[in-house]
Design a protein around this motif. Sequence first.
Motif, PDB file in Angstrom:
ATOM      1  N   HIS A  71       0.870  -1.159   0.074  1.00 50.96           N
ATOM      2  CA  HIS A  71       0.021  -0.117   0.156  1.00 50.96           C
ATOM      3  C   HIS A  71       0.768   1.375  -0.134  1.00 50.96           C
ATOM      4  CE1 HIS A  71      -3.459  -2.642   1.000  1.00 50.96           C
ATOM      5  NE2 HIS A  71      -2.757  -3.100   1.909  1.00 50.96           N
ATOM      6  N   TYR A  72       0.126   2.292  -0.579  1.00 49.93           N
ATOM      7  CA  TYR A  72       1.182   3.628  -0.281  1.00 49.93           C
ATOM      8  C   TYR A  72      -0.191   4.842  -0.022  1.00 49.93           C
ATOM      9  CZ  TYR A  72      -0.196   4.832  -5.093  1.00 49.93           C
ATOM     10  OH  TYR A  72      -0.931   4.972  -6.263  1.00 49.93           O
ATOM     11  N   VAL A  73       0.349   5.846   0.604  1.00 51.07           N
ATOM     12  CA  VAL A  73      -0.307   6.942   0.866  1.00 51.07           C
ATOM     13  C   VAL A  73       0.412   8.175   0.556  1.00 51.07           C
ATOM     14  CG1 VAL A  73      -1.018   8.605   2.746  1.00 51.07           C
ATOM     15  CG2 VAL A  73      -1.513   6.265   2.858  1.00 51.07           C
ATOM     16  N   LEU A  74      -0.432   9.102  -0.568  1.00 49.17           N
ATOM     17  CA  LEU A  74       0.052  10.434  -0.770  1.00 49.17           C
ATOM     18  C   LEU A  74      -0.500  11.383  -0.096  1.00 49.17           C
ATOM     19  CD1 LEU A  74       0.217   9.788  -4.771  1.00 49.17           C
ATOM     20  CD2 LEU A  74       1.896   9.512  -3.149  1.00 49.17           C
ATOM     21  N   ARG A  75       0.283  12.320   0.118  1.00 52.83           N
ATOM     22  CA  ARG A  75      -0.106  13.940   0.732  1.00 52.83           C
ATOM     23  C   ARG A  75       1.093  14.643   0.165  1.00 52.83           C
ATOM     24  NH1 ARG A  75      -0.368  15.113   6.975  1.00 52.83           N
ATOM     25  NH2 ARG A  75      -1.716  13.288   7.036  1.00 52.83           N
ATOM     26  N   GLY A  76       0.319  15.601  -0.492  1.00 56.28           N
ATOM     27  CA  GLY A  76       1.229  16.648  -1.251  1.00 56.28           C
ATOM     28  C   GLY A  76       2.708  15.951  -1.914  1.00 56.28           C
ATOM     29  N   GLY A  77       3.726  16.446  -1.275  1.00 55.76           N
ATOM     30  CA  GLY A  77       4.877  16.143  -2.091  1.00 55.76           C
ATOM     31  C   GLY A  77       5.826  15.041  -1.123  1.00 55.76           C
ATOM     32  N   ALA A  78       4.896  14.210  -0.347  1.00 58.57           N
ATOM     33  CA  ALA A  78       5.242  13.143   0.263  1.00 58.57           C
ATOM     34  C   ALA A  78       4.445  11.886   0.211  1.00 58.57           C
ATOM     35  CB  ALA A  78       4.971  13.367   1.873  1.00 58.57           C
ATOM     36  N   THR A 101      11.736  14.477  -0.941  1.00 58.64           N
ATOM     37  CA  THR A 101      11.452  14.818  -2.447  1.00 58.64           C
ATOM     38  C   THR A 101      11.832  15.917  -3.005  1.00 58.64           C
ATOM     39  OG1 THR A 101       9.311  15.363  -1.508  1.00 58.64           O
ATOM     40  CG2 THR A 101       9.487  13.184  -2.198  1.00 58.64           C
ATOM     41  N   ASP A 102      12.142  17.004  -2.151  1.00 62.69           N
ATOM     42  CA  ASP A 102      12.338  18.475  -2.328  1.00 62.69           C
ATOM     43  C   ASP A 102      13.825  18.643  -2.592  1.00 62.69           C
ATOM     44  OD1 ASP A 102      12.805  17.966   0.573  1.00 62.69           O
ATOM     45  OD2 ASP A 102      12.851  20.235   0.709  1.00 62.69           O
ATOM     46  N   SER A 103      14.169  19.674  -3.293  1.00 59.27           N
ATOM     47  CA  SER A 103      15.523  20.136  -3.686  1.00 59.27           C
ATOM     48  C   SER A 103      15.577  21.815  -3.898  1.00 59.27           C
ATOM     49  CB  SER A 103      15.821  19.719  -5.129  1.00 59.27           C
ATOM     50  OG  SER A 103      15.987  18.360  -5.273  1.00 59.27           O
ATOM     51  N   PRO A 104      16.598  22.370  -3.411  1.00 57.75           N
ATOM     52  CA  PRO A 104      16.493  23.830  -3.195  1.00 57.75           C
ATOM     53  C   PRO A 104      16.450  24.478  -4.843  1.00 57.75           C
ATOM     54  CG  PRO A 104      18.636  22.909  -2.157  1.00 57.75           C
ATOM     55  CD  PRO A 104      17.821  21.683  -3.001  1.00 57.75           C
ATOM     56  N   ASN A 105      15.556  25.395  -4.935  1.00 56.83           N
ATOM     57  CA  ASN A 105      15.132  26.096  -6.040  1.00 56.83           C
ATOM     58  C   ASN A 105      14.625  27.196  -6.141  1.00 56.83           C
ATOM     59  OD1 ASN A 105      12.632  25.472  -4.958  1.00 56.83           O
ATOM     60  ND2 ASN A 105      12.359  23.721  -6.612  1.00 56.83           N
ATOM     61  N   LEU A 106      13.801  27.885  -6.970  1.00 59.07           N
ATOM     62  CA  LEU A 106      13.263  29.250  -7.102  1.00 59.07           C
ATOM     63  C   LEU A 106      11.672  29.021  -6.987  1.00 59.07           C
ATOM     64  CD1 LEU A 106      15.449  31.146  -9.675  1.00 59.07           C
ATOM     65  CD2 LEU A 106      15.827  30.742  -7.280  1.00 59.07           C
ATOM     66  N   ARG A 107      11.149  29.413  -6.058  1.00 56.68           N
ATOM     67  CA  ARG A 107       9.630  29.319  -6.105  1.00 56.68           C
ATOM     68  C   ARG A 107       8.791  30.593  -6.282  1.00 56.68           C
ATOM     69  NH1 ARG A 107       8.609  23.883  -2.500  1.00 56.68           N
ATOM     70  NH2 ARG A 107      10.315  22.809  -3.187  1.00 56.68           N
ATOM     71  N   VAL A 108       7.855  30.175  -6.842  1.00 57.45           N
ATOM     72  CA  VAL A 108       6.911  31.584  -7.224  1.00 57.45           C
ATOM     73  C   VAL A 108       6.162  31.894  -6.019  1.00 57.45           C
ATOM     74  CG1 VAL A 108       4.766  32.218  -8.851  1.00 57.45           C
ATOM     75  CG2 VAL A 108       6.330  30.910  -9.821  1.00 57.45           C
ATOM     76  N   LYS A 109       6.166  33.477  -5.938  1.00 56.18           N
ATOM     77  CA  LYS A 109       5.472  34.135  -4.963  1.00 56.18           C
ATOM     78  C   LYS A 109       3.996  34.274  -5.142  1.00 56.18           C
ATOM     79  CE  LYS A 109       9.400  36.932  -3.666  1.00 56.18           C
ATOM     80  NZ  LYS A 109       9.845  38.302  -3.261  1.00 56.18           N
ATOM     81  N   PRO A 110       3.266  34.604  -4.123  1.00 56.31           N
ATOM     82  CA  PRO A 110       1.850  34.635  -4.099  1.00 56.31           C
ATOM     83  C   PRO A 110       1.278  35.745  -5.169  1.00 56.31           C
ATOM     84  CG  PRO A 110       2.428  34.481  -1.906  1.00 56.31           C
ATOM     85  CD  PRO A 110       3.722  34.690  -2.662  1.00 56.31           C
ATOM     86  N   VAL A 111       1.973  37.054  -5.220  1.00 57.72           N
ATOM     87  CA  VAL A 111       1.717  37.898  -6.526  1.00 57.72           C
ATOM     88  C   VAL A 111       2.772  37.585  -7.318  1.00 57.72           C
ATOM     89  CG1 VAL A 111       1.254  40.240  -6.888  1.00 57.72           C
ATOM     90  CG2 VAL A 111       0.685  39.223  -4.663  1.00 57.72           C
ATOM     91  N   PRO A 112       2.824  37.046  -8.402  1.00 56.25           N
ATOM     92  CA  PRO A 112       3.976  36.645  -9.233  1.00 56.25           C
ATOM     93  C   PRO A 112       4.115  37.595 -10.260  1.00 56.25           C
ATOM     94  CG  PRO A 112       2.175  35.214  -9.869  1.00 56.25           C
ATOM     95  CD  PRO A 112       1.601  35.968  -8.905  1.00 56.25           C
ATOM     96  N   ASP A 113       3.227  38.212 -10.827  1.00 58.84           N
ATOM     97  CA  ASP A 113       3.710  39.210 -12.005  1.00 58.84           C
ATOM     98  C   ASP A 113       4.073  40.369 -11.731  1.00 58.84           C
ATOM     99  OD1 ASP A 113       2.126  37.518 -14.008  1.00 58.84           O
ATOM    100  OD2 ASP A 113       0.362  37.872 -12.691  1.00 58.84           O
ATOM    101  N   THR A 114       5.437  40.631 -12.110  1.00 58.82           N
ATOM    102  CA  THR A 114       6.091  41.936 -11.901  1.00 58.82           C
ATOM    103  C   THR A 114       7.059  42.172 -13.026  1.00 58.82           C
ATOM    104  OG1 THR A 114       7.774  42.896 -10.222  1.00 58.82           O
ATOM    105  CG2 THR A 114       8.158  40.480 -10.983  1.00 58.82           C
ATOM    106  N   GLY A 115       8.045  43.251 -12.903  1.00 63.35           N
ATOM    107  CA  GLY A 115       8.867  43.683 -13.912  1.00 63.35           C
ATOM    108  C   GLY A 115       9.133  45.136 -13.858  1.00 63.35           C
TER     109      GLY A 115
END
Length: 443
Positions: A71-78, A101-115
């Motif tokens: 058997h297996y259980v999935l929850r989010g990224g676990a 399962t996680d690795s260091p990276n760049l993740r999108v902010k809650p208000v993503p559209d900028t420039g």
Amino acid sequence: MTPSPQTSPPPDHAARAHADGLIGFLSDSPTPYHAVRSAAELLEKAGFRQLGETEAWDAAGTGATEGGRGHYVLRGGALIAWYVPEGAGPATPYRIVGAHTDSPNLRVKPVPDTGGSGWRQIAMEIYGGTLLNTWLDRDLGLAGRLSLRDGSTRLVNVDRPLLRVPQLAIHLDRQANDGLKLDRQRHMTPVWGLGTPREGDLVRFVAQEAGVPAEEVVGWDLMAHSVEPPAYLGRDEELLAGPRMDNLLSVHAGALALAEAAATDGLRSIPVLAAFDHEENGSQSDTGADGPLLGSVLERSLFARGGGYEDRARAYAGSVCLSSDTGHAVHPNYAERHEPGHRPTPNGGPILKVNVNQRYATDGSGRAVFAAACERAGVPWQTFVSSNDMPCGTTIGPITAARHGISTVDVGVAILSMHSARELCGVDDPLLLTRCMQAFLAD
């Protein structure tokens, strides 16, 4: 160097075939959410089935109380997966392979559209201990999970050049080669087009990519990834370069080892794979090693088989966890940063990770368990310990040991460029680690 059995490495074709599978796993798993789905697919081919956490596991039809079932259980990224052998009782101990399962990276902010200045950009947070410079001038895709209005989620993977964090030209920073210093807020914002930023642009784009209406998307967990595929490297192609080896290499090995253990007769323990999220920022979440997920799943499985508190205590007392995470291979350009007597090399076999200050959970008894598994598998092994003048990193091993009172030993594969957008290992080592895990789980 740690004494090891006088055995030869596996045939090149076997290591290469295993590495081919790892390449596919890495490519299919740009985020923790994709990684657990990839691992689940490997387990389902071995007959494992998913259990819902809201199901009653002791109810008829779940199969949770039956021997000979996986058997297996999935929850989010676990993912937590286990196999109950025939004849297993409520107090049968567990043999657990732990990974993240996680690795260091760049993740999108809650208000993503900028420039600005005529550029459209995406606002990013820095996740984990990222080597920032490795994300510069690299073609990046975007992947993750969309949360919809009806409570469901949808995975999305834009696996093509979409984003880029452009480095400042040396003509505008003549001291760049004398010590590059990146501001995490100002310098790590990728571009993805020209023009004026418009609110909602990114969400509309990823919703279209996922095939869902943009108005149904009410939340997102999105992150960048390098779209350069994993590749064999070197004159003799004895090295493997790729993203997220820390620590999807261990997740892939653990899933294959568990599937193999499930096909083994005479198991004395219940083999388990525990693949957690959020190790890179402390493991304190509902899907992290410092959360309740593993304990909850093990207890529910035990209770479903008719056990109680006494059975749980007995089962945990007899259990062992092999916590697998990548470790540091000796770096040829910085050999002075390593402990002189402990210098793991690629293709030398899995490493035993030791730190007396409990940054790793290994002790003498754990070493004996690991050494015995390697000997049964015919696998050479090495030892890693940090130089006394260098701080030692940590992983899920000490957390698992402290939270559950389960004997734990920290191991892994030696790599270079840890926490880079692209890491490097030996081609033989992923298979050697998997064989060690198989022997450990099937004991």
